[in-house]
Design a protein around this motif. Sequence first.
Motif, PDB file in Angstrom:
ATOM      1  N   LEU A  28      29.833  31.877  36.835  1.00 55.67           N
ATOM      2  CA  LEU A  28      29.291  32.787  35.814  1.00 55.67           C
ATOM      3  C   LEU A  28      28.778  34.069  36.456  1.00 55.67           C
ATOM      4  CD1 LEU A  28      27.324  30.262  33.576  1.00 55.67           C
ATOM      5  CD2 LEU A  28      29.387  31.522  32.931  1.00 55.67           C
ATOM      6  N   ALA A  29      28.077  33.907  37.585  1.00 51.87           N
ATOM      7  CA  ALA A  29      27.537  35.084  38.281  1.00 51.87           C
ATOM      8  C   ALA A  29      28.652  35.990  38.768  1.00 51.87           C
ATOM      9  CB  ALA A  29      26.663  34.630  39.450  1.00 51.87           C
ATOM     10  N   MET A  30      29.736  35.397  39.248  1.00 45.51           N
ATOM     11  CA  MET A  30      30.848  36.196  39.765  1.00 45.51           C
ATOM     12  C   MET A  30      31.586  36.917  38.649  1.00 45.51           C
ATOM     13  SD  MET A  30      32.208  33.578  42.705  1.00 45.51           S
ATOM     14  CE  MET A  30      33.484  34.639  43.380  1.00 45.51           C
ATOM     15  N   LYS A  31      31.652  36.317  37.475  1.00 47.65           N
ATOM     16  CA  LYS A  31      32.300  36.979  36.337  1.00 47.65           C
ATOM     17  C   LYS A  31      31.511  38.203  35.886  1.00 47.65           C
ATOM     18  CE  LYS A  31      34.742  32.997  34.446  1.00 47.65           C
ATOM     19  NZ  LYS A  31      34.800  31.984  33.360  1.00 47.65           N
ATOM     20  N   SER A  32      30.187  38.139  36.055  1.00 48.92           N
ATOM     21  CA  SER A  32      29.367  39.291  35.668  1.00 48.92           C
ATOM     22  C   SER A  32      29.343  40.368  36.742  1.00 48.92           C
ATOM     23  CB  SER A  32      27.935  38.834  35.377  1.00 48.92           C
ATOM     24  OG  SER A  32      27.306  38.382  36.562  1.00 48.92           O
ATOM     25  N   ARG A  33      29.900  40.042  37.912  1.00 48.96           N
ATOM     26  CA  ARG A  33      29.990  41.008  39.021  1.00 48.96           C
ATOM     27  C   ARG A  33      31.451  41.096  39.443  1.00 48.96           C
ATOM     28  NH1 ARG A  33      25.387  41.441  42.369  1.00 48.96           N
ATOM     29  NH2 ARG A  33      26.731  42.678  43.719  1.00 48.96           N
ATOM     30  N   PRO A  34      32.259  41.949  38.737  1.00 48.96           N
ATOM     31  CA  PRO A  34      33.697  42.027  39.047  1.00 48.96           C
ATOM     32  C   PRO A  34      33.986  42.337  40.502  1.00 48.96           C
ATOM     33  CG  PRO A  34      33.184  43.246  37.041  1.00 48.96           C
ATOM     34  CD  PRO A  34      31.882  42.860  37.662  1.00 48.96           C
ATOM     35  N   ASP A  35      33.094  43.091  41.160  1.00 49.18           N
ATOM     36  CA  ASP A  35      33.339  43.453  42.553  1.00 49.18           C
ATOM     37  C   ASP A  35      33.204  42.268  43.500  1.00 49.18           C
ATOM     38  OD1 ASP A  35      30.578  43.590  41.753  1.00 49.18           O
ATOM     39  OD2 ASP A  35      30.122  44.349  43.753  1.00 49.18           O
ATOM     40  N   CYS A  36      32.622  41.176  42.990  1.00 46.08           N
ATOM     41  CA  CYS A  36      32.420  40.005  43.849  1.00 46.08           C
ATOM     42  C   CYS A  36      33.406  38.885  43.544  1.00 46.08           C
ATOM     43  CB  CYS A  36      30.998  39.476  43.679  1.00 46.08           C
ATOM     44  SG  CYS A  36      29.730  40.629  44.208  1.00 46.08           S
ATOM     45  N   GLN A  37      34.306  39.108  42.592  1.00 51.30           N
ATOM     46  CA  GLN A  37      35.179  38.031  42.176  1.00 51.30           C
ATOM     47  C   GLN A  37      36.201  37.667  43.230  1.00 51.30           C
ATOM     48  OE1 GLN A  37      36.878  38.238  38.254  1.00 51.30           O
ATOM     49  NE2 GLN A  37      35.084  39.263  37.436  1.00 51.30           N
ATOM     50  N   THR A  38      36.681  38.637  43.949  1.00 49.06           N
ATOM     51  CA  THR A  38      37.710  38.346  44.936  1.00 49.06           C
ATOM     52  C   THR A  38      37.274  38.838  46.307  1.00 49.06           C
ATOM     53  OG1 THR A  38      38.777  40.430  44.362  1.00 49.06           O
ATOM     54  CG2 THR A  38      39.614  38.455  43.281  1.00 49.06           C
ATOM     55  N   MET A  39      37.541  38.035  47.281  1.00 51.07           N
ATOM     56  CA  MET A  39      37.217  38.398  48.663  1.00 51.07           C
ATOM     57  C   MET A  39      38.502  38.335  49.468  1.00 51.07           C
ATOM     58  SD  MET A  39      34.445  36.616  51.166  1.00 51.07           S
ATOM     59  CE  MET A  39      34.081  37.320  52.770  1.00 51.07           C
ATOM     60  N   PRO A  40      38.774  39.332  50.259  1.00 48.76           N
ATOM     61  CA  PRO A  40      40.022  39.337  51.023  1.00 48.76           C
ATOM     62  C   PRO A  40      40.120  38.126  51.945  1.00 48.76           C
ATOM     63  CG  PRO A  40      38.946  41.479  51.110  1.00 48.76           C
ATOM     64  CD  PRO A  40      37.968  40.531  50.517  1.00 48.76           C
ATOM     65  N   PRO A  41      41.327  37.643  52.184  1.00 40.32           N
ATOM     66  CA  PRO A  41      41.521  36.541  53.134  1.00 40.32           C
ATOM     67  C   PRO A  41      41.274  37.015  54.559  1.00 40.32           C
ATOM     68  CG  PRO A  41      43.633  37.396  52.402  1.00 40.32           C
ATOM     69  CD  PRO A  41      42.594  38.098  51.583  1.00 40.32           C
ATOM     70  N   PRO A  42      41.137  36.086  55.511  1.00 39.15           N
ATOM     71  CA  PRO A  42      40.855  36.476  56.906  1.00 39.15           C
ATOM     72  C   PRO A  42      41.875  37.444  57.486  1.00 39.15           C
ATOM     73  CG  PRO A  42      40.522  34.125  56.594  1.00 39.15           C
ATOM     74  CD  PRO A  42      41.114  34.632  55.332  1.00 39.15           C
ATOM     75  N   GLN A  43      43.175  37.278  57.112  1.00 42.28           N
ATOM     76  CA  GLN A  43      44.189  38.164  57.689  1.00 42.28           C
ATOM     77  C   GLN A  43      44.009  39.627  57.252  1.00 42.28           C
ATOM     78  OE1 GLN A  43      44.809  35.422  55.895  1.00 42.28           O
ATOM     79  NE2 GLN A  43      46.442  35.700  54.378  1.00 42.28           N
TER      80      GLN A  43
END
Length: 371
Positions: free
Chosen positions: A91-106
């Motif tokens: 729920l918190a991540m949906k309210s913060r679009p910038d935090c929804q996806t994190m780049p993979p290690p590569q």
Amino acid sequence: MTDREMMAENPLLLPLNKEKTVFDGFITVQERDFRVRITLPPDHQLKQAKLHCCWQLKRLLSGYQHILKQRLHHAPDLVSFILELKTVLELAMKSRPDCQTMPPPQYYSQLIAEMQSLGWDKLLFIDSDFRTLKLQGEDSAGRNHVLTVKLKPKYPDEAPECIADLPIPFVLTWTPQSTLAHIHSRFLLHLEGLAEFWLVLDEIDQQTWVLEPEKPSRADTMRRIAIGNNVSIKVEIDPRHPKMLPDCCLLGAEHVVTPLRTKLNANMHLWNPDCSILQNMRDVLEIEFPSPSTHEKSSLSTECGICYAYRLESAIPDQVCNDPRCGQPFHQACLYEWLRGLPTSRQSFNIVFGECPYCSKPITVKMAAHP
């Protein structure tokens, strides 16, 4: 709670002791891993448990602490609480679009490799998320420019956003094989395409008194050049054709501006794109521009006759009394407010008609435009 359930639901969260009162590792939500440590009392009662989070998780869960505390007190076991924690986190991540996806290690390893290929000396800034970079570029005339590159989580499959202080937007042709070196080289080519434009403006800035803009940026295409006391010409340079006749607007009292406007219209055919723009303007207007080597700027800029200041925010006096014996300049906003407060003034559409505050001769002003 069984060990098998714990391992199945949270394979990256492991017990650190035989009593299984301390768990450390990661929980995974929406393909993102968050570091956590959970400490339980000897009786394994969750009411006395303590949750330690990484800074990213703390930032996301800010404002949800009371909910988490309730869930911790009512959850029957640790597996159930972690499931509740993941639900709150989603729920918190949906309210913060910038935090929804994190780049993979590569993503990070490729970014570092690309910076090494480009050269770390080109990097002016990179933010803590490794998403925003500022690259420097120098054109053939030695001017320094900054390109802001905003990378997307799916970089390089997704094209980055590029922002620079340019009169023509920097448009990037992108493929998944493109790199930061590709961006930088295309940026330098774009700068060279604008070299003649900046050469023209540099000549104007160095050899004339520019009244506006006060601090021009590399994206500014307009210059208001002083011709005399309270007389100026506003030119709009085409960045694609900088040596062609620019759009011109003469500003000042009508008795001074009218002869200049007549010369401009009569001599347009003399414009020679092979000559410098200043030389062309001298020939067409049949004048010599005041320059820093011949005139003090104060002799060309008179304060507003109402507020007694030269600059009002970003505006300078651009309304002048047309009576040859007066010629007092005013800020548009000052004159408009002055005339609007007089009972003898009248307004027609967006123009106010009244009397000059200095000589009482007729004067008009357009309603101040609001951005």
